[in-house]
Enzyme design. Structure first.
Site, PDB file in Angstrom:
ATOM      1  N   HIS A 142     -19.504  -4.355   7.454  1.00 25.03           N
ATOM      2  CA  HIS A 142     -19.601  -3.501   6.276  1.00 25.03           C
ATOM      3  C   HIS A 142     -21.039  -3.128   5.926  1.00 25.03           C
ATOM      4  O   HIS A 142     -21.264  -2.137   5.223  1.00 25.03           O
ATOM      5  CB  HIS A 142     -18.929  -4.187   5.090  1.00 25.03           C
ATOM      6  CG  HIS A 142     -17.470  -4.446   5.301  1.00 25.03           C
ATOM      7  ND1 HIS A 142     -17.021  -5.430   6.154  1.00 25.03           N
ATOM      8  CD2 HIS A 142     -16.363  -3.850   4.786  1.00 25.03           C
ATOM      9  CE1 HIS A 142     -15.694  -5.428   6.154  1.00 25.03           C
ATOM     10  NE2 HIS A 142     -15.271  -4.480   5.343  1.00 25.03           N
ATOM     11  N   HIS A 193       0.833  -1.205   0.000  1.00 25.26           N
ATOM     12  CA  HIS A 193       0.000   0.000   0.000  1.00 25.26           C
ATOM     13  C   HIS A 193       0.867   1.253   0.000  1.00 25.26           C
ATOM     14  O   HIS A 193       0.620   2.201  -0.746  1.00 25.26           O
ATOM     15  CB  HIS A 193      -0.890   0.022   1.237  1.00 25.26           C
ATOM     16  CG  HIS A 193      -1.963  -1.008   1.244  1.00 25.26           C
ATOM     17  ND1 HIS A 193      -2.858  -1.164   0.222  1.00 25.26           N
ATOM     18  CD2 HIS A 193      -2.301  -1.935   2.180  1.00 25.26           C
ATOM     19  CE1 HIS A 193      -3.710  -2.134   0.525  1.00 25.26           C
ATOM     20  NE2 HIS A 193      -3.383  -2.624   1.700  1.00 25.26           N
ATOM     21  N   TYR A 239     -13.334  -6.112  -2.399  1.00 25.95           N
ATOM     22  CA  TYR A 239     -12.617  -7.260  -1.862  1.00 25.95           C
ATOM     23  C   TYR A 239     -12.708  -8.455  -2.819  1.00 25.95           C
ATOM     24  O   TYR A 239     -11.747  -9.213  -2.957  1.00 25.95           O
ATOM     25  CB  TYR A 239     -13.149  -7.618  -0.479  1.00 25.95           C
ATOM     26  CG  TYR A 239     -13.062  -6.465   0.496  1.00 25.95           C
ATOM     27  CD1 TYR A 239     -11.834  -5.998   0.950  1.00 25.95           C
ATOM     28  CD2 TYR A 239     -14.209  -5.811   0.934  1.00 25.95           C
ATOM     29  CE1 TYR A 239     -11.748  -4.928   1.826  1.00 25.95           C
ATOM     30  CE2 TYR A 239     -14.132  -4.736   1.808  1.00 25.95           C
ATOM     31  CZ  TYR A 239     -12.901  -4.293   2.246  1.00 25.95           C
ATOM     32  OH  TYR A 239     -12.818  -3.222   3.105  1.00 25.95           O
TER      33      TYR A 239
END
Length: 619
Positions: free
Chosen positions: A518, A394, A528
Site C-alpha cells: 500500500h 460487498h 482497514y
C-alpha cells in the site's frame, strides 16, 4: 488480517479514481460541456446553477466511465493476456486523466455558495484523487511515471536465496506462514526488503509532487487531504483514531504479552527477549500485520472445537456453487432479495484450466444496478466459506445503494465496505453452522477460547498496524519526517504501536515501508483500521436488534428480519449523508465505540490475564 483486499472498486468515481482503476473514452460533446462549465469563471462569477450544470454533466460521463472501465478490468482479471493488459492500462490512464480534470474543475467552485448536496458532490470529485497531480503537465507526467515505476518495482520483486532458489513474494509469504526455522524466517524477511531501497528517491519525489497537487486543491498537504474525507476536520479525524486505539490497547497488550511468552518458549528467550518488542519475522506474516499463521504455536490447550468445517462441507456434498448459494441464503434470511441470475452466470467461482486469471477474492459491481459478481478461485474449505459470506456482503451493499446518484454509490466512508463484509462473517458461528445443518452440536463454551484466539491473532493483532501505516505517511507528507529519517521513524512507530521490532539492525538508507504494497501503491490504509473497529460495533448492535441473548461472540443474526431491515436501511444510504448519520441507523450513535471489541473478546481477555500473571508485560 488475511490478505484479501476487496476490489469493490467499480462503483462511484471516488473508488474508480482513488484506486486508479479503469475507465473509457469520453464523448467529445460531454467533455466539452464539462470544460465549458469550468471556464465560466473566466467570464463571470460562478453560481450554484453553474455548479449544478457541471455536476450533471460529470455524472453522465461517470456512468460511461464506470461501466466501460469496469468491463475492461473484469476482462483483464479473467483473461490475462498482453492484449487485455494493454486495454486495461489504457482505460486506467483515461480514468486517471478524467479524475484529475474533475478534481481541478470542482475546485473552481470552492468559494461558490452551493447547497449541502452540491458541496458534498463537489468534494467527492476533489477527494477522489489519491495522488493529485500538480497543475503542470510536466510534473503531472512525472508523477504518473513515478507511480508506474514504484508499482513495477514491487510487482516484479523477488529474492534469490543463499541456496540459489529464486522466490516470488507469494513463495516467501508461504514460507513465512509455515516455517518455524528462525534463520529461514530471517532470510525471507530480509530478502524481501532488498527490493525497496531503490524506491526511496522515487517515493520522496512522489510525496513532493502529490503535496503540490493537494495544495493546488486547497489542502495543507496530502495527508490532510486524505484525512478530510471523513466528514470531520482533518485533525479531529487523527485524534479519533488515537481515541479508538486507546480503547483497544489493553486487550492488545495482553495478547502481545501472551504471544511473546509462547514464542520465547519456541525460539528461546535469547532470541525473543521477554521485556522487549517481538522480532517482526516470527509472527507468521511478512509484515507482522496479522498473526493467525502462528496459531499452532500459541493455541490454548484443549482448544479443538470438535468439528472441522472443511470436512463437514465435503460430507454434505458442498461444491463451489452450493457454497455460494448457502452464503446467499444468509442474506435472504435477513429479508434481502435473492441475487440476480446473472450473478451466477457471470461470476468466476473456480480457476479455469485453460487460462490465467487473478484468483484474489473480490466483489464487483459493473453497472451500478444489478450486474454484481464475485471473482474467486474457490477452495472447498471452511475458511473460503467465510470469505464467500464476506464477499457477498460487498455485493449486497453495492446493490442496496444503486438508486443513489452516481456520486453517492459508495460506502458511507471507506471503512464501511470492509466492515460490512466482516460483520456478516462474524455471524458464521457454530450456532449458524448448526442451523444450516453443517454441524450437529454447538460446542460448549470451554471451546470458545480457541475460536476467539484464532480471531484475535488476525483481527486484534492487525489494529495497531492498521493505524501506524498512515500515521507514518501523514508525518512524511507534513514534513515532520524527513527522507533521511524514513526508516528510523517507521520502526519507531512500529515499536510504539505494535511492540514489534526489526530482527536485525536496519541501515538508515533502507526503505522498509516500501516492502508493504500500500505504500508504493499509494493506497490509504486508515480504512482497514476503521473496518476492524466498525465491524464489531455493527455486529453488537445487530445482535441487540435481533433479540440475541447469547454472548456476542456466539451470536448470529441469521434469520433476523429486524436486523436485516436495519442493515438495509443503512446500506441504502450509500455515501449520501455524513457517515455519522449512517452509523446512527444501526448503532444509535454518531461516534465509533471500540468497546464492542472488548465485549466480543471478553472471555479471551480474562483467560489472557490469567495466563500473564507474574509476567513482565509491556514493550
Amino acid at each position: 488480517m488475511k490478505n484479501i483486499t476487496k476490489t469493490f472498486k467499480f462503483t462511484g468515481l471516488a473508488l474508480v479514481i482513488a484506486a486508479s482503476l479503469t475507465a473509457c473514452n469520453q464523448e467529445p460533446s460531454q467533455q466539452a460541456s464539462v470544460e465549458k462549465a469550468a471556464k465560466i469563471s473566466a467570464q463571470a462569477a460562478l453560481t450554484a446553477t453553474d455548479a449544478q450544470q457541471f455536476l450533471d454533466n460529470v455524472a453522465k460521463e461517470m456512468v460511461t466511465l464506470n461501466l466501460e472501465g469496469s468491463r475492461a478490468a473484469w476482462i483483464y482479471a479473467n483473461f490475462i493476456t498482453e492484449d487485455t493488459a494493454s486495454l486495461a492500462a489504457e482505460a486506467d490512464q483515461k480514468s486517471t486523466d478524467a479524475g484529475v480534470r474533475y478534481a481541478m474543475q470542482a475546485a473552481t467552485f470552492d468559494d461558490v455558495d452551493v447547497n449541502p448536496t452540491q458541496r458534498r458532490q463537489l468534494n467527492v470529485l476533489k477527494q477522489s484523487l489519491v495522488m493529485p497531480a500538480p497543475q503542470d503537465p510536466e510534473k503531472s507526467a512525472e508523477l504518473a511515471t513515478i507511480g508506474a515505476k514504484l508499482g513495477s518495482i514491487y510487482g516484479k520483486g523477488s529474492y534469490t536465496t543463499k541456496a540459489g532458489e529464486k522466490l516470488s513474494l507469494g513463495d516467501m509469504t508461504s514460507k513465512m506462514a509455515n516455517s518455524r526455522d528462525y534463520d529461514e524466517l530471517l532470510e525471507m524477511w530480509t530478502g524481501w526488503r532488498e527490493i525497496s531501497p531503490e524506491m526511496k528517491p522515487l517515493y520522496t519525489r512522489q510525496a513532493e509532487l502529490a503535496n503540490e497537487g493537494a495544495k493546488g486543491l486547497g489542502y495543507q498537504d496530502l495527508g490532510a487531504m486524505w484525512r478530510s474525507n471523513y466528514d470531520m476536520p482533518a485533525d479531529d479525524f487523527a485524534k479519533e483514531l488515537d481515541r479508538l486505539w486507546g480503547q483497544v490497547k489493553p486487550l492488545y497488550d495482553d495478547l502481545h504479552c501472551y504471544v511473546r511468552t509462547e514464542l520465547g518458549e519456541t525460539y528461546g528467550t535469547d532470541k525473543v527477549a521477554q521485556d522487549k518488542p517481538i522480532p517482526a519475522h516470527l509472527l507468521g506474516n511478512m509484515w507482522a500485520q496479522s498473526w493467525g499463521n502462528i496459531y499452532d504455536l500459541v493455541a490454548p490447550e484443549d482448544a479443538d472445537p470438535g468439528y472441522d468445517v472443511t470436512k463437514q462441507l465435503a460430507e454434505h456434498n458442498y461444491d463451489e456453487i452450493k457454497m455460494v448459494r448457502g452464503a446467499e441464503k444468509f442474506f435472504t434470511s435477513l429479508g434481502f432479495d435473492a441475487l440476480p441470475e446473472t450473478f451466477y452466470t457471470r461470476s468466476l467461482f473456480t480457476k479455469p484450466a485453460d487460462r490465467d486469471v487473478t484468483c484474489h477474492a473480490s466483489a464487483w459491481d459493473l453497472d451500478a444496478k444489478d450486474d454484481i459478481r464475485i471473482k474467486m478461485c474457490i477452495q472447498k474449505t471452511g475458511e473460503e466459506f467465510n470469505v464467500i459470506h464476506h464477499e457477498l456482503g460487498h455485493n449486497f451493499y453495492q446493490r442496496a445503494y444503486k438508486d443513489q446518484p452516481v456520486y453517492f454509490q459508495n460506502s458511507a466512508n471507506d471503512g464501511f465496505h470492509e466492515a460490512i463484509g466482516d460483520t456478516i462473517a462474524l455471524s458464521v458461528t457454530p450456532k449458524y453452522l448448526k442451523e444450516i445443518g453443517l454441524i450437529d452440536t454447538i460446542p460448549d463454551e470451554s471451546k470458545d477460547i480457541g475460536l476467539l484466539m484464532k480471531q484475535a491473532l488476525d483481527k486484534i493483532a492487525f489494529i495497531p498496524f492498521g493505524l501506524m501505516v498512515d500515521q507514518w505517511r501523514w508525518k512524511v507528507y507534513s514534513g515532520e519526517i524527513k527522507p533521511e529519517d524514513y526508516n528510523t521513524s517507521w520502526w519507531e512507530l512500529r515499536e510504539k504501536y505494535q511492540g514489534v521490532a526489526a530482527p536485525i539492525d536496519r541501515d538508515v538508507d533502507s526503505f522498509d515501508p516500501g516492502a508493504k504494497y500500500h505504500v508504493p501503491a499509494g493506497v490509504p490504509y486508515s480504512r482497514y483500521f476503521l473496518a476492524h473497529i466498525q465491524q464489531f460495533e455493527f455486529h453488537r448492535a445487530l445482535c441487540e436488534i435481533s433479540g440475541n441473548t447469547d454472548p456476542i461472540h456466539r451470536c448470529s443474526i441469521y434469520n433476523s428480519k429486524e436486523a436485516g431491515t436495519a442493515l438495509n436501511t443503512m446500506l441504502e444510504m450509500g455515501s449520501s449523508q455524513p457517515w455519522q448519520q449512517a452509523y446512527k441507523v444501526i448503532t444509535g450513535n454518531e461516534q465509533m465505540d471500540a468497546t464492542a471489541i472488548l465485549d466480543y473478546f471478553a472471555p479471551l481477555h480474562v483467560w489472557l490475564k490469567n495466563k500473564n500473571q507474574g509476567k513482565q508485560c509491556g514493550f
